[in-house]
Motif scaffolding. Structure first.
Motif, short mmCIF file in Angstrom:
data_model
loop_
_atom_site.label_atom_id
_atom_site.label_comp_id
_atom_site.label_asym_id
_atom_site.label_seq_id
_atom_site.Cartn_x
_atom_site.Cartn_y
_atom_site.Cartn_z
N ILE A 229 -24.29 33.90 -25.18
CA ILE A 229 -24.64 35.31 -25.29
C ILE A 229 -24.63 35.74 -26.74
CG2 ILE A 229 -24.00 36.14 -23.03
CD1 ILE A 229 -21.28 36.50 -23.93
N SER B 282 -24.21 39.47 -28.45
CA SER B 282 -23.12 39.77 -29.37
C SER B 282 -23.68 40.41 -30.62
CB SER B 282 -22.37 38.51 -29.77
OG SER B 282 -22.03 37.79 -28.65
N ILE C 34 -14.77 46.50 -14.68
CA ILE C 34 -15.87 45.99 -15.52
C ILE C 34 -17.21 46.47 -14.95
CG2 ILE C 34 -16.11 43.70 -14.43
CD1 ILE C 34 -16.28 44.05 -18.14
N PHE D 251 -21.03 38.97 -18.93
CA PHE D 251 -19.97 39.94 -19.18
C PHE D 251 -19.09 40.12 -17.96
CE2 PHE D 251 -22.10 41.10 -23.03
CZ PHE D 251 -21.04 41.42 -23.84
N GLY E 26 -15.35 39.16 -18.53
CA GLY E 26 -14.46 40.30 -18.67
C GLY E 26 -13.60 40.59 -17.45
N THR F 142 -10.46 36.96 -16.76
CA THR F 142 -9.54 36.78 -17.89
C THR F 142 -8.45 37.86 -17.82
OG1 THR F 142 -11.22 38.00 -19.10
CG2 THR F 142 -11.05 35.65 -19.57
N PRO G 187 -5.27 33.32 -21.05
CA PRO G 187 -6.16 33.01 -19.92
C PRO G 187 -7.05 31.79 -20.16
CG PRO G 187 -6.07 35.36 -20.27
CD PRO G 187 -5.32 34.75 -21.41
N THR H 18 -10.84 25.58 -26.01
CA THR H 18 -12.29 25.67 -26.03
C THR H 18 -12.79 24.67 -27.07
OG1 THR H 18 -14.18 27.17 -26.20
CG2 THR H 18 -12.40 27.55 -27.74
N ARG I 167 -15.94 23.54 -30.18
CA ARG I 167 -17.05 23.91 -31.06
C ARG I 167 -17.71 22.62 -31.52
NH1 ARG I 167 -16.28 28.18 -29.19
NH2 ARG I 167 -15.95 30.18 -30.22
N THR J 250 -5.46 33.42 -28.68
CA THR J 250 -5.87 33.80 -27.33
C THR J 250 -7.32 34.31 -27.26
OG1 THR J 250 -3.60 34.31 -26.87
CG2 THR J 250 -5.23 35.29 -25.38
N PHE J 251 -7.71 35.12 -28.23
CA PHE J 251 -9.09 35.62 -28.24
C PHE J 251 -9.94 34.86 -29.25
CE2 PHE J 251 -6.55 39.34 -26.84
CZ PHE J 251 -7.16 39.58 -25.63
N ARG K 14 -17.49 33.98 -33.53
CA ARG K 14 -17.73 33.84 -32.09
C ARG K 14 -16.45 34.08 -31.29
NH1 ARG K 14 -22.60 33.84 -32.94
NH2 ARG K 14 -22.16 35.86 -32.05
N CYS L 139 -13.74 36.48 -29.11
CA CYS L 139 -13.97 37.38 -27.98
C CYS L 139 -14.37 38.77 -28.49
CB CYS L 139 -12.70 37.50 -27.15
SG CYS L 139 -12.86 38.67 -25.80
N ILE L 140 -15.45 39.30 -27.95
CA ILE L 140 -15.84 40.64 -28.40
C ILE L 140 -15.27 41.71 -27.47
CG2 ILE L 140 -17.93 40.01 -29.65
CD1 ILE L 140 -19.53 40.62 -27.23
N PHE M 222 -11.12 46.06 -25.44
CA PHE M 222 -11.35 46.52 -24.07
C PHE M 222 -10.25 45.96 -23.16
CE2 PHE M 222 -13.19 46.13 -19.91
CZ PHE M 222 -14.23 47.04 -19.79
N SER M 223 -10.04 44.66 -23.28
CA SER M 223 -9.09 43.99 -22.42
C SER M 223 -7.65 44.45 -22.67
CB SER M 223 -9.21 42.48 -22.66
OG SER M 223 -8.34 41.82 -21.84
C1 HEM Z 1 -7.29 38.76 -21.67
C2 HEM Z 1 -8.60 38.85 -21.62
C3 HEM Z 1 -9.56 38.00 -22.40
C4 HEM Z 1 -9.37 36.81 -23.06
C5 HEM Z 1 -8.09 36.03 -23.19
C6 HEM Z 1 -10.65 36.43 -23.64
C7 HEM Z 1 -10.83 35.30 -24.41
C8 HEM Z 1 -12.03 34.91 -24.94
C9 HEM Z 1 -12.23 33.70 -25.71
C10 HEM Z 1 -11.16 32.67 -26.05
C11 HEM Z 1 -13.54 33.65 -26.05
C12 HEM Z 1 -14.25 32.55 -26.83
C13 HEM Z 1 -14.70 31.48 -25.86
C14 HEM Z 1 -15.47 30.38 -26.52
O1 HEM Z 1 -16.33 30.64 -27.36
O2 HEM Z 1 -15.22 29.22 -26.18
C15 HEM Z 1 -14.18 34.83 -25.48
C16 HEM Z 1 -15.52 35.14 -25.62
C17 HEM Z 1 -16.09 36.26 -25.09
N1 HEM Z 1 -15.46 37.27 -24.39
FE1 HEM Z 1 -13.51 37.39 -23.94
N2 HEM Z 1 -11.59 37.36 -23.31
C18 HEM Z 1 -10.97 38.34 -22.57
C19 HEM Z 1 -11.56 39.50 -22.07
C20 HEM Z 1 -12.86 39.84 -22.26
C21 HEM Z 1 -13.48 41.06 -21.77
C22 HEM Z 1 -12.73 42.18 -21.02
C23 HEM Z 1 -14.79 41.01 -22.11
C24 HEM Z 1 -15.90 41.99 -21.86
C25 HEM Z 1 -15.72 43.21 -21.50
C26 HEM Z 1 -15.00 39.77 -22.81
C27 HEM Z 1 -16.22 39.35 -23.30
C28 HEM Z 1 -16.40 38.20 -24.02
C29 HEM Z 1 -17.68 37.77 -24.52
C30 HEM Z 1 -18.98 38.51 -24.34
C31 HEM Z 1 -17.49 36.56 -25.20
C32 HEM Z 1 -18.53 35.71 -25.92
C33 HEM Z 1 -18.59 36.13 -27.39
C34 HEM Z 1 -19.59 35.30 -28.19
O3 HEM Z 1 -19.87 34.14 -27.85
O4 HEM Z 1 -20.08 35.81 -29.20
N3 HEM Z 1 -13.83 39.09 -22.89
N4 HEM Z 1 -13.23 35.58 -24.82
#
Ligand code: HEM
Length: 421
Positions: A12, A16, A78, A200, A204, A207, A265, A269, A271, A349-350, A355, A357-358, A362-363
């Motif tokens: 995505i 982003s 969500i 999304f 979202g 996790t 969560p 991951t 790259r 974690t994020f 790249r 988490c965006i 929110f979370s």
């Molecule tokens: C505790 C909650 C969350 C955790 C731990 C988390 C963690 C992550 C991680 C580790 C990634 C990178 C994954 C990778 O590239 O291998 C990621 C990407 C992403 N997350 Fe989250 N996430 C959470 C909640 C959310 C929520 C609530 C949303 C949307 C409302 C969200 C939307 C996204 C999106 C769109 C990406 C892709 C970003 C990109 O590739 O540019 N995440 N998340």
């Protein structure tokens, strides 16, 4: 190092980029959405009501699988905050709408069966029921995208479905896409917007629900922490706190941080290096021939694992008690942790970098609003021995019972209404 995630059907990056230009996840937008999270957890068909129905009228504790309710709850959130769509998962009469039913067919007999992995597999599943559900999801999803476009064109100031005032993510994405400054060749098609929307939904939803489940797990083991957190949350006189009020609760902040450190969560991951590169090392190492190296050479195409869980739990970084749930550690973050390149909270974690988490802001607000509401309303106790609860890695780290693996993710708890003494 110049690295990027491997290409896959759900990537995505374009979305982003759109969101970076038109940030739906900035502090101001998230502040406005706090009401949705809190309202959703206390309103008529909300999670507290949903669990109260299980508990019955006399206030005795009930055995409740908290994963199930949390998963439904975060799906509803969500749906509303992301797409201005109400899944009605927590409807007390158990009636699901057409889209929710289709979602459940694809992800199993409950929304807690969802995972990115499963999602990817099922996108291509030949099963008749899944195929039918996929068609329903596509039809309704496409209808939502087109309806949203019409709404924006006809009535730019109004969002008639939820009253969110066009702050939902889909609206922002479509508005960004309609921006006259974007060249025609770079605009997303409705099909692509629909695919982003599904991503999304999955990214979202599970996790956050699993993160809150792990928080309740930790608090049900450490009762004194549960009591301390409840006392802090009860200092606010409102059931409907703003984001700023939630942010000012230090122990809630520490509990959320400690949960996301100890129970991320996503546990790892990867790259892929897009170029040959060199990674400098903070500490040189000596190879078998006695040569000292202060860097690692990476060839283009090399896959690199990013061990989120291992970094979050490293004793070198966090000290000897790294495996313990101790929110107090956040009063004094170790120096080594301050160097962790994560995008938030001295942890991976994020993830970090472009790249990452965006949806993290929110979370975080959603987690806080949920924990705030639930801990004020209920007392939680594990309904099974602690050692029976293990972690299952199915894209997201979920709690599962050692002796009931075939039943999927669950976290049974004895839940009783909290009564002030
Ligand atoms: C505790 C909650 C969350 C955790 C731990 C988390 C963690 C992550 C991680 C580790 C990634 C990178 C994954 C990778 O590239 O291998 C990621 C990407 C992403 N997350 Fe989250 N996430 C959470 C909640 C959310 C929520 C609530 C949303 C949307 C409302 C969200 C939307 C996204 C999106 C769109 C990406 C892709 C970003 C990109 O590739 O540019 N995440 N998340």
């Amino acid at each position: 190092m110049d690295a990027n995630i491997p290409d896959h059907s759900l990537n995505i990056h374009t979305v982003s980029a759109q969101i970076e230009q038109n940030p739906a996840f900035g502090p101001a937008q998230i502040r406005e959405l706090t009401g949705t999270f809190v309202q959703k957890s206390i309103e008529v068909y909300s999670l507290t009501q949903y669990w109260h129905l299980h508990i019955g009228t006399h206030g005795e504790p009930a055995r409740i699988d908290v994963v199930d309710g949390l998963s439904k709850m975060t799906l509803d959130v969500i749906g509303l905050a992301g797409f201005d769509y109400n899944f009605n998962s927590l409807s007390p009469d158990g009636k699901e709408n057409e889209l929710n039913e289709a979602f459940n067919t694809i992800f199993g007999s409950g929304t807690n069966g969802a995972s990115l992995l499963k999602f990817c597999r099922l996108l291509f599943s030949p099963l008749v029921a899944v195929n039918k559900a996929r068609k329903i999801m596509r039809r309704i999803g496409m209808h939502l995208v087109r309806q949203k476009k019409d709404d924006i064109l006809m009535n730019p100031g109004l969002n008639k479905h939820s009253g969110l005032g066009q702050r939902d993510l889909l609206t922002l994405l479509i508005k960004g896409n309609m921006d006259p400054n974007i060249p025609e060749s770079q605009r997303l098609s409705d099909e692509v917007i629909l695919a982003r929307k599904s991503t999304f939904l999955v990214a979202g939803h599970e996790t956050t629900s699993n993160a809150v489940a792990w928080a309740l797990y930790a608090l049900s083991i450490e009762h004194s922490m549960q009591t301390k957190l409840r006392e802090e949350c009860l200092t606010l006189s409102t059931d409907d706190p703003s984001m700023d009020e939630l942010t000012k609760l230090p122990y809630l902040e520490a509990v959320v941080r400690e949960t996301l450190r100890l129970h991320p969560p996503l546990n790892n991951t990867s790259r892929e290096a897009t170029n040959d590169d060199i990674i400098p090392l903070s500490k040189p190492y000596i190879d078998v021939r006695g040569n000292v190296h202060d860097h690692v050479k990476i060839d283009k195409g090399t896959m690199i694992q990013i061990p989120i869980l291992a970094v979050n739990r490293s004793k070198v970084i966090w000290g000897e008690d790294a495996l313990e749930f101790r929110p107090e550690r956040w009063d004094n973050v170790p120096e080594a942790a301050q160097k962790v390149p994560g995008t938030w909270g001295n942890m991976m974690t994020f993830l970090g970098g472009p790249r990452a988490c965006i949806g993290y802001r929110f979370s975080l607000v959603e987690m806080k609003a949920l924990i705030f509401t639930l801990i004020r309303a209920f007392e939680f106790e594990l309904a099974v021995p602690q050692e029976d609860v293990v972690r299952q890695n199915a894209a997201v780290q979920r709690p599962i019972l050692r002796n009931a693996m075939d039943k999927g993710s669950q976290l049974p708890m004895l839940v009783r209404p909290y009564q002030k003494t």
